[in-house]
Design a protein around this motif. Structure first.
Motif, mmCIF file in Angstrom:
data_model
loop_
_atom_site.group_PDB
_atom_site.id
_atom_site.type_symbol
_atom_site.label_atom_id
_atom_site.label_comp_id
_atom_site.label_asym_id
_atom_site.label_seq_id
_atom_site.Cartn_x
_atom_site.Cartn_y
_atom_site.Cartn_z
ATOM 1 N N LEU A 116 27.503 40.344 12.517
ATOM 2 C CA LEU A 116 27.932 39.115 13.197
ATOM 3 C C LEU A 116 28.595 38.152 12.222
ATOM 4 O O LEU A 116 29.667 37.597 12.507
ATOM 5 N N TYR A 182 23.909 45.426 20.780
ATOM 6 C CA TYR A 182 24.309 45.893 19.454
ATOM 7 C C TYR A 182 24.301 47.411 19.369
ATOM 8 O O TYR A 182 23.349 48.072 19.802
ATOM 9 N N LEU A 196 30.522 42.958 19.837
ATOM 10 C CA LEU A 196 30.378 41.796 18.966
ATOM 11 C C LEU A 196 31.560 40.837 19.048
ATOM 12 O O LEU A 196 31.532 39.779 18.416
ATOM 13 N N TRP A 200 31.531 36.934 17.848
ATOM 14 C CA TRP A 200 32.436 36.573 16.756
ATOM 15 C C TRP A 200 33.300 35.373 17.143
ATOM 16 O O TRP A 200 33.452 34.434 16.357
ATOM 17 N N GLU A 273 22.778 34.400 18.305
ATOM 18 C CA GLU A 273 22.014 35.621 18.547
ATOM 19 C C GLU A 273 21.128 35.481 19.786
ATOM 20 O O GLU A 273 20.949 36.441 20.543
#
Length: 328
Positions: A116, A182, A196, A200, A273
């Motif tokens: 990440l 993930y 991701l 991001w 997260e």
């Protein structure tokens, strides 16, 4: 250079020692009882005292601290008698919540946080530096004002709002991407990046806005220096003047920011997260705080401090590469 590295490494060790000691003291004065969390809600007073003794919480603070430090470098044995548990190097203790080694928990969650942080850092550098350089070269034009207004607007939006809007717009409404789960990079590189991409972007938009403003100011200052006029007088191409002489000179404050930001994110981005459901170090840290899981909190804090001080050390070394004047 060797002497400088030795001094900096000694400073790194001192900072980590101070962070560890401060975290120990903070948990010592907090009203939460880690033994109660480890023992459970129906724990009797006798059992609570036994758990406190087994965890070593009945020992003086200095003895707990020195035991933790020795375990970091040589391992140690936790508990006494038939319930003694070996803890191999580097020993960060066992979680009070699930009785798993803290080191194993960090190693298991770290790839998520690193993926990440590194992906977001690449995006915010490209977006932030690109916008800042263009704005500096188009100073006081409509392009400059539009880019800076956009940067101020992006910097004013909290990351959780950006994350929620990305989930709603890209996933719920448009259906362009799956909800992030993930995946290992080695298993499916494209799936890893697709899952991701939204996290991001949520992080990169915030940081890119700050980097755009900083890089614009640095570039304006660098492009006004006499050596820029000299380079142009020599007939060098404008891209060479901008990139090799202007941007390279203006990168010093950007490197400082980048070291701090990337070092902090490597130990987990709690909000990002949590919103995207990524099992990273940030979510582990939040859960440990809620349950007063001292070994996990201490392990994550020490990991974050390590990343930050190492990132700053690398940045200081890169100064000499980016700006040759630093070598003198």
């Amino acid at each position: 250079m060797t002497l400088y590295l030795v001094r900096r490494l000694a400073a790194v060790a001192g900072v980590l020692l101070a962070v560890t000691a401060a975290t120990f003291v903070i948990f010592y004065v907090l009203p939460a009882d880690p033994a109660a969390a480890a023992c459970g809600k129906t724990c009797s007073p006798e059992r609570l005292e036994a758990v406190r003794h087994h965890l070593g919480l009945d020992q003086p603070l200095w003895r707990q601290f020195t035991g933790f430090l020795s375990g970091l470098f040589a391992g140690r044995t936790l508990g006494t008698g038939p319930y003694a548990v070996p803890c191999d190097f580097p020993c960060l203790g066992y979680s009070y919540e699930n009785s798993l080694p803290v080191w194993d928990l960090l190693v298991d969650r770290l790839p998520v946080s690193v993926s990440l942080a590194v992906g977001a850092a690449v995006l915010w550098l490209l977006l932030g530096l690109g916008a800042g350089v263009v704005a500096a070269l188009r100073k006081d034009t409509l392009t400059d004002r539009a880019l800076m207004v956009g940067a101020v607007a992006a910097a004013s939006v909290p990351v959780y709002f950006t994350a929620v809007m990305l989930i709603y717009g890209v996933i719920r409404v448009a259906g362009l991407l799956p909800y992030p789960t993930y995946q290992e990079f080695t298993d499916d590189p494209l799936g890893w990046a697709a899952n991701l991409l939204l996290p991001w972007l949520a992080l990169a938009l915030l940081y890119a806005a700050m980097y755009a403003r900083q890089s614009r100011g640095s570039m304006i200052e660098a492009m006004a220096e006499p050596y820029i006029r000299t380079a142009r007088a020599k007939g060098l191409p404008e891209p060479t003047v901008v990139v090799k002489h202007g941007l390279r000179s203006g990168m010093t404050p950007i490197l400082t920011l980048f070291g701090m930001d990337l070092g902090g994110l490597l130990a987990g981005a709690v909000i990002t997260e949590s919103i995207f459901g990524l099992p990273g170090v940030g979510r582990l840290f939040y859960g440990a705080l809620v349950s007063a899981d001292q070994p996990v909190v201490l392990g994550v804090t020490l990991l974050a401090a390590f990343f930050i001080v190492v990132a700053n050390l690398l940045v200081d070394l890169l100064y000499a590469v980016v700006d040759p004047r630093v070598r003198y």
